[in-house]
Enzyme design. Structure first.
Site, PDB file in Angstrom:
ATOM      1  N   ASP A 230       0.841  -1.205   0.000  1.00  0.00           N
ATOM      2  CA  ASP A 230       0.000   0.000   0.000  1.00  0.00           C
ATOM      3  C   ASP A 230       0.874   1.252   0.000  1.00  0.00           C
ATOM      4  O   ASP A 230       1.642   1.482   0.931  1.00  0.00           O
ATOM      5  CB  ASP A 230      -0.890  -0.020   1.251  1.00  0.00           C
ATOM      6  CG  ASP A 230      -2.032   0.979   1.189  1.00  0.00           C
ATOM      7  OD1 ASP A 230      -1.805   2.106   0.703  1.00  0.00           O
ATOM      8  OD2 ASP A 230      -3.146   0.634   1.629  1.00  0.00           O
TER       9      ASP A 230
ATOM     10  N   HIS B  45      -2.500  -0.103  -2.770  1.00  0.00           N
ATOM     11  CA  HIS B  45      -3.715   0.577  -2.322  1.00  0.00           C
ATOM     12  C   HIS B  45      -4.795   0.531  -3.409  1.00  0.00           C
ATOM     13  O   HIS B  45      -4.499   0.643  -4.589  1.00  0.00           O
ATOM     14  CB  HIS B  45      -3.373   2.037  -2.001  1.00  0.00           C
ATOM     15  CG  HIS B  45      -4.476   2.785  -1.332  1.00  0.00           C
ATOM     16  ND1 HIS B  45      -4.752   2.657   0.011  1.00  0.00           N
ATOM     17  CD2 HIS B  45      -5.380   3.660  -1.820  1.00  0.00           C
ATOM     18  CE1 HIS B  45      -5.773   3.432   0.325  1.00  0.00           C
ATOM     19  NE2 HIS B  45      -6.168   4.056  -0.771  1.00  0.00           N
TER      20      HIS B  45
END
Length: 231
Positions: free
Chosen positions: A169, A200
């Site tokens: 992420d 993400h």
């Protein structure tokens, strides 16, 4: 599946939300769908429609209403990203949780009684805080940001919470992920799924990091979780 815009009575004023209902006359469980940083846009409305198709009354509240009501932008242009991050910077997370509590209160009479919450990105953090501070019956957060800074709130979790964490992420560095996992490890209400190779927003259709196979896996886990705790 076509939804409608409704008005939600909040503690500090009214705001709107996108409501999608399943076919049929019977009462169904409810889910509050918590927005990303792009407002109640097509992605969020499509998620509500999807959940309605799965048998839930889904309601996505406009949590940016205090800053600018009716935000509906995409992740496709630099100008929209700039606007989204500006909104994110101005957003008061705790007021957002208050608005989610009001949304749950509005949604519950339309349902069979049980109401859950699911959120993505900013909404992933808010789904976590919804589990900490509201009477939601079950919550799911996808790649929530800044949860590591709110681990003290976890003492308020009284209902099941599932978190989907993306290993790569770009907005949640590995050390922050480890803090979240370690901080929630002993909480019997919390289930964490990790996707080591994902970035993400891997579950946002059309997004730069969308991965259908992993999104399908996470969504399947989410549906089974809600079926178990809201059914």
């Amino acid at each position: 599946m076509s939804g409608e815009t409704i008005t939600i009575a909040g503690a500090e004023g009214s705001f709107t939300g996108y409501l999608a209902k399943p076919e049929g006359a019977g009462k169904a469980p409810g889910i509050v769908v918590i927005q990303e940083i792009f407002g109640v846009n097509k992605v969020m409305r499509d998620l509500c429609d999807w959940l309605a198709g799965e048998g839930y009354v889904a309601l996505c509240p406009d949590l940016f209403w205090r800053i600018e009501p009716g935000i509906d932008i995409t992740d496709k242009t630099e100008a929209e990203w700039k606007k989204a991050f500006d909104l994110f910077g101005k957003f008061d997370v705790d007021k957002g949780v208050t608005d989610i509590a009001s949304t749950i209160k509005t949604l519950r009479p339309m349902t069979s009684g049980k109401v859950g919450a699911v959120g993505y990105c900013l909404g992933g953090q808010l789904a976590y805080l919804t589990a900490c501070h509201t009477d939601a019956d079950a919550s799911v957060g996808y790649y929530g940001v800044n949860i590591q800074n709110r681990l003290a709130d976890a003492k308020g979790i009284k209902a099941p919470l599932m978190l989907h964490i993306a290993g790569k992420d770009e907005f949640v560095p590995p050390e922050a992920q480890e803090q979240v996992v370690k901080g929630l490890h002993d909480n019997p209400h919390v289930t964490i799924h990790r996707y080591p190779e994902m970035d993400h927003a891997f579950a946002r259709p059309g997004g730069a990091h969308y991965d259908k196979a992993t999104a399908d896996e996470a969504n399947d886990r989410t549906l089974k979780f809600f079926a178990r705790h809201l059914g």
